[in-house]
Design a protein around this motif. Structure first.
Motif, PDB file in Angstrom:
ATOM      1  N   PRO A  74       0.802  -1.228   0.000  1.00  0.00           N
ATOM      2  CA  PRO A  74       0.000   0.000   0.000  1.00  0.00           C
ATOM      3  C   PRO A  74       0.835   1.279   0.000  1.00  0.00           C
ATOM      4  O   PRO A  74       0.385   2.304   0.513  1.00  0.00           O
ATOM      5  CB  PRO A  74      -0.758  -0.131   1.318  1.00  0.00           C
ATOM      6  N   LEU A  75       2.049   1.227  -0.513  1.00  0.00           N
ATOM      7  CA  LEU A  75       2.893   2.415  -0.554  1.00  0.00           C
ATOM      8  C   LEU A  75       2.293   3.463  -1.491  1.00  0.00           C
ATOM      9  O   LEU A  75       1.447   3.158  -2.331  1.00  0.00           O
ATOM     10  CB  LEU A  75       4.303   2.046  -1.016  1.00  0.00           C
ATOM     11  N   ASP A  76       2.756   4.697  -1.346  1.00  0.00           N
ATOM     12  CA  ASP A  76       2.240   5.777  -2.193  1.00  0.00           C
ATOM     13  C   ASP A  76       2.476   5.486  -3.668  1.00  0.00           C
ATOM     14  O   ASP A  76       1.639   5.811  -4.514  1.00  0.00           O
ATOM     15  CB  ASP A  76       2.908   7.105  -1.811  1.00  0.00           C
ATOM     16  N   GLY A  77       3.608   4.866  -3.977  1.00  0.00           N
ATOM     17  CA  GLY A  77       3.893   4.517  -5.370  1.00  0.00           C
ATOM     18  C   GLY A  77       2.884   3.530  -5.925  1.00  0.00           C
ATOM     19  O   GLY A  77       2.455   3.636  -7.081  1.00  0.00           O
ATOM     20  N   GLY A  78       2.485   2.561  -5.105  1.00  0.00           N
ATOM     21  CA  GLY A  78       1.476   1.595  -5.524  1.00  0.00           C
ATOM     22  C   GLY A  78       0.121   2.248  -5.732  1.00  0.00           C
ATOM     23  O   GLY A  78      -0.608   1.925  -6.676  1.00  0.00           O
ATOM     24  N   LYS A  79      -0.216   3.187  -4.854  1.00  0.00           N
ATOM     25  CA  LYS A  79      -1.496   3.891  -4.990  1.00  0.00           C
ATOM     26  C   LYS A  79      -1.499   4.794  -6.218  1.00  0.00           C
ATOM     27  O   LYS A  79      -2.522   4.923  -6.900  1.00  0.00           O
ATOM     28  CB  LYS A  79      -1.772   4.704  -3.727  1.00  0.00           C
ATOM     29  N   LEU A  80      -0.354   5.413  -6.479  1.00  0.00           N
ATOM     30  CA  LEU A  80      -0.255   6.243  -7.682  1.00  0.00           C
ATOM     31  C   LEU A  80      -0.392   5.387  -8.937  1.00  0.00           C
ATOM     32  O   LEU A  80      -1.070   5.773  -9.893  1.00  0.00           O
ATOM     33  CB  LEU A  80       1.081   6.988  -7.695  1.00  0.00           C
ATOM     34  N   LEU A  81       0.254   4.228  -8.921  1.00  0.00           N
ATOM     35  CA  LEU A  81       0.166   3.314 -10.059  1.00  0.00           C
ATOM     36  C   LEU A  81      -1.284   2.908 -10.312  1.00  0.00           C
ATOM     37  O   LEU A  81      -1.758   2.934 -11.457  1.00  0.00           O
ATOM     38  CB  LEU A  81       1.025   2.077  -9.796  1.00  0.00           C
ATOM     39  N   PHE A  82      -1.993   2.548  -9.246  1.00  0.00           N
ATOM     40  CA  PHE A  82      -3.389   2.146  -9.402  1.00  0.00           C
ATOM     41  C   PHE A  82      -4.254   3.314  -9.876  1.00  0.00           C
ATOM     42  O   PHE A  82      -5.110   3.149 -10.755  1.00  0.00           O
ATOM     43  CB  PHE A  82      -3.935   1.608  -8.084  1.00  0.00           C
ATOM     44  N   SER A  83      -4.031   4.492  -9.317  1.00  0.00           N
ATOM     45  CA  SER A  83      -4.835   5.661  -9.699  1.00  0.00           C
ATOM     46  C   SER A  83      -4.638   6.012 -11.167  1.00  0.00           C
ATOM     47  O   SER A  83      -5.604   6.303 -11.878  1.00  0.00           O
ATOM     48  CB  SER A  83      -4.475   6.857  -8.813  1.00  0.00           C
ATOM     49  N   PHE A  84      -3.386   5.986 -11.620  1.00  0.00           N
ATOM     50  CA  PHE A  84      -3.110   6.299 -13.023  1.00  0.00           C
ATOM     51  C   PHE A  84      -3.735   5.246 -13.946  1.00  0.00           C
ATOM     52  O   PHE A  84      -4.314   5.580 -14.985  1.00  0.00           O
ATOM     53  CB  PHE A  84      -1.603   6.376 -13.268  1.00  0.00           C
ATOM     54  N   GLN A  85      -3.614   3.980 -13.563  1.00  0.00           N
ATOM     55  CA  GLN A  85      -4.165   2.919 -14.408  1.00  0.00           C
ATOM     56  C   GLN A  85      -5.694   2.952 -14.427  1.00  0.00           C
ATOM     57  O   GLN A  85      -6.314   2.759 -15.475  1.00  0.00           O
ATOM     58  CB  GLN A  85      -3.680   1.551 -13.919  1.00  0.00           C
ATOM     59  N   SER A  86      -6.291   3.195 -13.261  1.00  0.00           N
ATOM     60  CA  SER A  86      -7.754   3.198 -13.201  1.00  0.00           C
ATOM     61  C   SER A  86      -8.351   4.432 -13.864  1.00  0.00           C
ATOM     62  O   SER A  86      -9.553   4.487 -14.097  1.00  0.00           O
ATOM     63  CB  SER A  86      -8.227   3.112 -11.745  1.00  0.00           C
ATOM     64  N   TYR A  87      -7.508   5.410 -14.157  1.00  0.00           N
ATOM     65  CA  TYR A  87      -7.986   6.588 -14.880  1.00  0.00           C
ATOM     66  C   TYR A  87      -8.273   6.254 -16.340  1.00  0.00           C
ATOM     67  O   TYR A  87      -9.137   6.868 -16.968  1.00  0.00           O
ATOM     68  CB  TYR A  87      -6.944   7.706 -14.790  1.00  0.00           C
ATOM     69  N   VAL A  88      -7.555   5.257 -16.871  1.00  0.00           N
ATOM     70  CA  VAL A  88      -7.716   4.912 -18.288  1.00  0.00           C
ATOM     71  C   VAL A  88      -8.250   3.497 -18.505  1.00  0.00           C
ATOM     72  O   VAL A  88      -8.738   3.186 -19.594  1.00  0.00           O
ATOM     73  CB  VAL A  88      -6.376   5.072 -19.046  1.00  0.00           C
ATOM     74  N   LEU A  89      -8.165   2.651 -17.487  1.00  0.00           N
ATOM     75  CA  LEU A  89      -8.598   1.262 -17.625  1.00  0.00           C
ATOM     76  C   LEU A  89      -9.821   0.986 -16.755  1.00  0.00           C
ATOM     77  O   LEU A  89     -10.056   1.693 -15.772  1.00  0.00           O
ATOM     78  CB  LEU A  89      -7.471   0.307 -17.208  1.00  0.00           C
ATOM     79  N   PRO A  90     -10.598  -0.047 -17.080  1.00  0.00           N
ATOM     80  CA  PRO A  90     -11.675  -0.465 -16.177  1.00  0.00           C
ATOM     81  C   PRO A  90     -11.113  -0.812 -14.801  1.00  0.00           C
ATOM     82  O   PRO A  90      -9.962  -1.263 -14.680  1.00  0.00           O
ATOM     83  CB  PRO A  90     -12.250  -1.708 -16.874  1.00  0.00           C
ATOM     84  N   PHE A  91     -11.922  -0.622 -13.779  1.00  0.00           N
ATOM     85  CA  PHE A  91     -11.459  -0.809 -12.402  1.00  0.00           C
ATOM     86  C   PHE A  91     -10.864  -2.195 -12.187  1.00  0.00           C
ATOM     87  O   PHE A  91      -9.789  -2.337 -11.599  1.00  0.00           O
ATOM     88  CB  PHE A  91     -12.629  -0.590 -11.435  1.00  0.00           C
ATOM     89  N   HIS A  92     -11.550  -3.225 -12.645  1.00  0.00           N
ATOM     90  CA  HIS A  92     -11.104  -4.599 -12.405  1.00  0.00           C
ATOM     91  C   HIS A  92      -9.739  -4.855 -13.035  1.00  0.00           C
ATOM     92  O   HIS A  92      -8.845  -5.444 -12.405  1.00  0.00           O
ATOM     93  CB  HIS A  92     -12.139  -5.584 -12.962  1.00  0.00           C
ATOM     94  N   LYS A  93      -9.558  -4.405 -14.256  1.00  0.00           N
ATOM     95  CA  LYS A  93      -8.284  -4.607 -14.955  1.00  0.00           C
ATOM     96  C   LYS A  93      -7.167  -3.799 -14.305  1.00  0.00           C
ATOM     97  O   LYS A  93      -6.036  -4.286 -14.158  1.00  0.00           O
ATOM     98  CB  LYS A  93      -8.434  -4.218 -16.423  1.00  0.00           C
ATOM     99  N   ALA A  94      -7.471  -2.571 -13.907  1.00  0.00           N
ATOM    100  CA  ALA A  94      -6.469  -1.719 -13.256  1.00  0.00           C
ATOM    101  C   ALA A  94      -6.045  -2.316 -11.917  1.00  0.00           C
ATOM    102  O   ALA A  94      -4.859  -2.324 -11.577  1.00  0.00           O
ATOM    103  CB  ALA A  94      -7.026  -0.315 -13.057  1.00  0.00           C
ATOM    104  N   TYR A  95      -7.007  -2.824 -11.171  1.00  0.00           N
ATOM    105  CA  TYR A  95      -6.717  -3.419  -9.863  1.00  0.00           C
ATOM    106  C   TYR A  95      -5.856  -4.666 -10.030  1.00  0.00           C
ATOM    107  O   TYR A  95      -4.870  -4.863  -9.315  1.00  0.00           O
ATOM    108  CB  TYR A  95      -8.033  -3.758  -9.168  1.00  0.00           C
TER     109      TYR A  95
END
Length: 222
Positions: A74-95
């Motif tokens: 749950p580091l900030d880098g991991g949260k940033l990665l998820f946020s950036f991915q979920s901005y362009v990808l469906p939630f399930h795929k980004a997660y």
């Protein structure tokens, strides 16, 4: 939540907070280290802040800053990665993608720490905590996705429309994996029939409809 490497911000929106807001929250952690480093430079040369204090403070802050930016949940880098991915990808795929990248990065970190700093107690504690979190994250992945969908079902819909062409043979449970946090999903079937996201979510939370094909929803067989 305080950890050996700093603090973790716990958020209960389950992916329904706008990605831009989550990015700002995640970035605030690393920014805190930057202004503290800047303050150390300003205090340098004063009677109570020596060069040795400055160098030690600088080393620890930069180390924590870089560690926190690793793409590991749950580091900030991991949260940033998820946020950036979920901005362009469906939630399930980004997660799912974020978890895989987090696992790979943590594995590499564990091997590096094992060979380079095998007896570093704090590093052992931190990596152990991260592995426990990875296990719990994987174990609860379906629960998190369900919470995302459940909250999504009740939020106000003022998002950009996302049109996706799908097969009528696709099941409801498969179709909800295309739900996007930043866009409202509309399924296009046979080029002239549509299923809105709200209808899809209503069907998904009816246990008798989850495994049914979308064609049944179009026919009104339910």
């Amino acid at each position: 939540m305080l950890m050996p490497f700093g603090g973790i911000a716990e958020m209960d929106e389950y992916g329904n907070r706008p990605a831009k807001e989550e990015i700002l929250v995640a970035v605030s952690g690393p920014l805190q280290h930057l202004w503290m480093i800047g303050l150390s430079f300003l205090l340098l040369g004063s009677a109570f802040w020596t060069e040795a204090d400055h160098q030690l403070f600088l080393f620890h802050n930069i180390a924590i800053l870089l560690f926190n930016l690793l793409p590991v949940l749950p580091l900030d880098g991991g949260k940033l990665l998820f946020s950036f991915q979920s901005y362009v990808l469906p939630f399930h795929k980004a997660y799912q993608s974020t978890f895989i990248l987090s696992f790979v990065c943590l594995t590499a970190l564990s091997f590096l720490s094992l060979f380079m700093l095998p007896f570093h107690l704090n590093l052992i504690m931190v990596t152990t905590f991260l592995w426990v979190h990875q296990y719990l994250e994987w174990k609860q992945r379906h629960y998190h996705f369900l919470r995302f969908l459940l909250e999504r079902k009740h939020i106000k819909r003022n998002k950009k429309n996302y049109l996706l062409n799908v097969s009528p043979a696709l099941t409801v449970a498969q179709a909800v994996k295309n739900v996007h946090r930043e866009k409202e999903l509309t399924l296009l079937i046979n080029k002239n029939q549509v299923i809105q996201e709200k209808v899809l979510l209503d069907a998904f939370f009816d246990r008798y409809k989850q495994t049914q094909p979308l064609s049944c929803l179009l026919k009104g067989d339910w």
